[in-house]
Design an enzyme around this catalytic site. Structure first.
Site, PDB file in Angstrom:
ATOM      1  CE  LYS A   1      -3.775  -2.050   2.719  1.00  0.00           C
ATOM      2  NZ  LYS A   1      -4.842  -2.314   1.752  1.00  0.00           N
TER       3      LYS A   1
ATOM      4  NE  ARG B   1      -7.965  -9.780  -5.669  1.00  0.00           N
ATOM      5  CZ  ARG B   1      -9.089  -9.311  -5.148  1.00  0.00           C
ATOM      6  NH1 ARG B   1     -10.218  -9.431  -5.807  1.00  0.00           N
ATOM      7  NH2 ARG B   1      -9.098  -8.693  -3.982  1.00  0.00           N
TER       8      ARG B   1
HETATM    9  P1  ADP Z   1      -7.710  -3.989   2.970  1.00  0.00           P
HETATM   10  O1  ADP Z   1      -6.662  -4.076   1.901  1.00  0.00           O
HETATM   11  O2  ADP Z   1      -7.255  -4.581   4.273  1.00  0.00           O
HETATM   12  O3  ADP Z   1      -9.041  -4.474   2.510  1.00  0.00           O
HETATM   13  P2  ADP Z   1      -8.351  -1.195   2.386  1.00  0.00           P
HETATM   14  O4  ADP Z   1      -7.301  -0.169   2.378  1.00  0.00           O
HETATM   15  O5  ADP Z   1      -8.836  -1.702   1.068  1.00  0.00           O
HETATM   16  O6  ADP Z   1      -7.860  -2.430   3.295  1.00  0.00           O
HETATM   17  O7  ADP Z   1      -9.588  -0.678   3.225  1.00  0.00           O
HETATM   18  C1  ADP Z   1     -10.660  -1.528   3.558  1.00  0.00           C
HETATM   19  C2  ADP Z   1     -11.842  -0.706   4.056  1.00  0.00           C
HETATM   20  O8  ADP Z   1     -11.472   0.105   5.170  1.00  0.00           O
HETATM   21  C3  ADP Z   1     -12.413   0.274   3.067  1.00  0.00           C
HETATM   22  O9  ADP Z   1     -13.330  -0.328   2.198  1.00  0.00           O
HETATM   23  C4  ADP Z   1     -13.067   1.280   3.989  1.00  0.00           C
HETATM   24  O10 ADP Z   1     -14.296   0.765   4.482  1.00  0.00           O
HETATM   25  C5  ADP Z   1     -12.124   1.358   5.141  1.00  0.00           C
HETATM   26  N1  ADP Z   1     -11.127   2.432   4.949  1.00  0.00           N
HETATM   27  C6  ADP Z   1      -9.932   2.323   4.335  1.00  0.00           C
HETATM   28  N2  ADP Z   1      -9.261   3.482   4.336  1.00  0.00           N
HETATM   29  C7  ADP Z   1     -10.035   4.386   4.971  1.00  0.00           C
HETATM   30  C8  ADP Z   1      -9.895   5.785   5.317  1.00  0.00           C
HETATM   31  N3  ADP Z   1      -8.806   6.470   5.022  1.00  0.00           N
HETATM   32  N4  ADP Z   1     -10.910   6.368   5.996  1.00  0.00           N
HETATM   33  C9  ADP Z   1     -12.013   5.662   6.337  1.00  0.00           C
HETATM   34  N5  ADP Z   1     -12.202   4.369   6.042  1.00  0.00           N
HETATM   35  C10 ADP Z   1     -11.235   3.712   5.372  1.00  0.00           C
END
Ligand code: ADP
Length: 671
Positions: free
Chosen positions: A116, A297
């Site tokens: 990330k 993907r």
């Molecule tokens: P992972 O890779 O573990 O799934 P993500 O970065 O894709 O993590 O984030 C998963 C979820 O977390 C998002 O769909 C959202 O609901 C929440 N989230 C992620 N980043 C933020 C943020 N900066 N502020 C608020 N919620 C967030």
């Protein structure tokens, strides 16, 4: 185009890929673990190769065994599905090195988005809006705390190697930062072998909106509109839809441009998803969405985008991988109607959504299970009689509905869920039904906090509707009997001399004991009395279900009896009753007593002991992690219920344990 492909996956996604390949005249090779020898995806494929025992590390994650299977069967390309090896750049390279085609992006593109922090840095350079935050190399806790302070509270700590919500912590106050960082790092180290974290501003009322993109090897990159995946529980998607409610055309275009820019920046090819977090505290704005990550993907939720675009994404993946150009330009693409997907999972909502296992004694789902697009589409990798094991993902099926409008799609979803019949495994079906009826969701007021805020409302059970206990009583007695004409109870003339023909049964429902007197009135009609209540029912069989008239009201229902249980499906809910068994009740009490003591660690679900963090004789403090249990691809850390000394350690690493197994016993520190 390829003439034969191998699918390096299992379950519904393997079955989904096979369906398109078959339609295109491409032969398919499935791979399977010992636990999946009789699985649906194996039955659907033209050929299948065993790749190892049940644990994923010994089967579905064994890249070399999968490549060997492809060579042995003469497959020319490998489709990785999602999960497993789909985002493993090393696997993509090994596939190419073996002279096969990886049906996915170039390894370098997977790598660029793999962590990330690197992905954020790259996106910033490419001019894609990124959530304000810190993703530098300096991992000193003081430095990270200062970075969080500069970003402004609340912040999210995220493991840079994270996925599936693991290694993520919300911190609202500076004084909580250090403890949250330590625990995020521990979880990240255990799950990914990489403790490094980044810090992001926590967006208020966040909405998760993602853009589907497709790129070919001829320089075409297009987006196929957005999906809203804001209905989440603990950062895991539960319901997804396309398009996003309240999405203005200019914001869609801006997000689409950003996603296409992201794909171009990494030389992308194939299907991918660029995920954004949007500020949902008001209407969507052009400066109110930020990149969070890219999934290189096909996504679990791709069917909703297929439904509104009328395209088959697996076909597009195959064409692009075979070197063909995308058959459309951005300006050719149109959205049609609205689609929603709900993930039906084997999980126990009442027990904190713990994954559940068991054999699907009954599985009847409405709609088309052949992966065809239509008003109701069911994507599933299991059939009635199959087992949901602790080894893999607990998803049973995806229920995808399409309607001319969002309101129509929502109604169709609620109706489809009400028609689902599942028994033998605890599922989230009723929770999904409650979501489909949730007024805020129906109004399009979605954000990622909705489920947590309204959990009590979403998990509330309706009071037992009057005819339900009566139907349970009839089912327990095997009534109405199969052929009405041959039923001796129907020929009651001779019985009248002794009064009314009657039968008795007792059932438990949620701890309450109900005793019934069932009076046969003849012709499939009964009077069912329980305490002061009496209900008159006429029941006829209709396929696997029942047509019921209860006190003048007609409706459809279904009942199932077995293993000491009676299930009644009525109006979208499944009501469970048990036949009281004094012996079984005594056993439950004994287990309950053991668990109540706080001296023992008992497996809350079946799983694999993946780590033992303590030893006999060790002194532990309440909350210390003692064992890690791996179930349904998730890690569950079991902590000490109180301070004490580990008296007995009854399991070792790699042990497979059943639900309710005693794992470890503590005794007080003074002996
Ligand atoms: P992972 O890779 O573990 O799934 P993500 O970065 O894709 O993590 O984030 C998963 C979820 O977390 C998002 O769909 C959202 O609901 C929440 N989230 C992620 N980043 C933020 C943020 N900066 N502020 C608020 N919620 C967030």
């Amino acid at each position: 185009m390829f003439s034969k492909i191998l699918i390096a996956n299992r379950g519904e996604i393997a079955a989904r890929v096979i369906a398109t390949a078959r339609r295109m005249g491409i032969r398919t090779v499935a791979v399977f673990s010992d636990a999946d020898a009789g699985a649906r995806h194996v039955a659907l494929a033209d050929e299948a190769v065993r790749i190892g025992p049940a644990p994923v590390a010994e089967s579905y994650l064994r890249g070399e065994a999968i490549i060997h299977a492809a060579r042995r069967t003469g497959a020319e390309a490998i489709h990785p599905g999602y999960g497993f090896l789909s985002e493993n750049a090393g696997f993509a390279e090994a596939v190419a090195a073996a002279g096969l085609v990886f049906i996915g992006p170039p390894a370098a593109a997977i790598r660029a988005m793999g962590l990330k922090d690197a992905a954020r840095a790259l996106m910033e350079q490419a001019g894609v809006p990124v959530v304000p935050g810190y993703h530098g190399a300096d991992q000193d806790p003081e430095h990270l705390a200062a970075a969080a302070q500069a970003i402004g509270w609340p912040v999210l700590i995220k493991a840079r190697a994270g996925g599936g919500g693991k290694g993520m912590r919300l911190v609202e106050r500076p004084e909580d930062f250090r403890a949250a960082l330590d625990s995020a790092r521990r979880e990240a180290e255990a799950a990914f072998g990489d403790p490094a974290c980044l810090i992001e501003r926590c967006i208020p009322r966040p909405r998760h909106i993602e853009i589907q993109i497709f790129a070919d090897s001829h320089g075409n990159v297009t987006h196929l509109f957005e999906r809203d995946c804001s209905l989440q529980r603990r950062h895991q998607k539960v319901i997804e839809e396309a398009p996003a409610p309240g999405m203005p055309e200019e914001i869609r275009a801006a997000m689409g441009r950003a996603a296409v820019g992201a794909a171009r920046a990494i030389g992308y090819r194939g299907a991918g998803t660029v995920e954004f977090i949007a500020d949902g505290s008001g209407p969507l704005r052009e400066d109110g969405f930020w990149f969070i990550e890219m999934n290189t993907r096909l996504q679990v939720e791709h069917p909703v985008s297929e439904a509104i675009t009328g395209l088959d994404f697996v076909e597009l993946q195959l064409r692009v991988a075979a070197g063909e150009p995308l058959p459309f330009r951005q300006e050719d693409l149109r959205m049609n109607g609205h689609a929603i997907e709900a993930r039906l999972c084997a999980e126990d909502v009442a027990r904190g959504f713990l994954p559940a296992t068991g054999t699907l004694r009954r599985l009847a789902l409405p709609g088309d299970t052949g992966f065809a697009r239509g008003a109701i589409r069911i994507d599933s990798g299991v059939r009635q009689g199959d087992a949901i094991t602790p080894w893999y993902d607990p998803m049973i099926a995806k229920i995808i509905v399409h309607g001319a409008s969002r309101a129509e799609a929502l109604n169709r979803l609620a109706a489809a869920l009400a028609d689902c019949r599942v028994a033998g495994v605890t599922t989230n079906l009723e929770f999904l039904s409650a979501l489909a009826r949730h007024p805020g969701f129906r109004a399009g007021e979605v954000d990622t906090g909705l489920i947590a805020r309204d959990l009590a409302l979403l998990t509330a059970r309706p009071a037992l509707p009057a005819p339900v206990p009566a139907l349970a009583a009839l089912a327990a007695l095997g009534l109405p009997r199969e052929t009405a004409g041959a039923d001796p109870w129907d020929r009651l003339t001779g019985w009248r001399a002794w009064g009314e023909a009657e039968e008795f049964v007792t059932l438990d429902n949620g701890g309450e004991r109900l005793s019934f007197r069932v009076v046969h009135l003849g012709g499939g009609s009964f009077r069912v009395e329980s305490g002061a209540d009496a209900c008159r029912l006429s029941v006829t069989r209709d396929g696997s279900g029942l047509r019921v008239t209860a006190d003048g009201l007609r409706f459809a229902a279904e009942t199932l009896v077995g293993s000491g249980r009676v299930l009644v499906w009525h109006d979208g809910f499944c009501h469970a009753f048990t036949l009281p068994d004094p012996l079984a009740m005594a056993e439950t009490d004994a287990v309950g007593g053991k668990m109540g003591g706080g001296d023992s660690l008992i497996a809350p679900m079946p799983g694999l002991v993946s780590a033992v963090r303590t030893a006999p004789g060790a002194a532990v403090r309440k909350g210390d992690p003692l064992l890690v249990l791996e179930a349904m691809k998730m890690e569950h850390i079991l902590t000490a219920p109180r301070d004490g000394i580990v008296a007995d350690l009854l399991v070792a690493e790699r042990d497979q344990v059943a639900d309710g197994t005693l794992l470890l016993r503590l005794e007080a520190e003074d002996g």
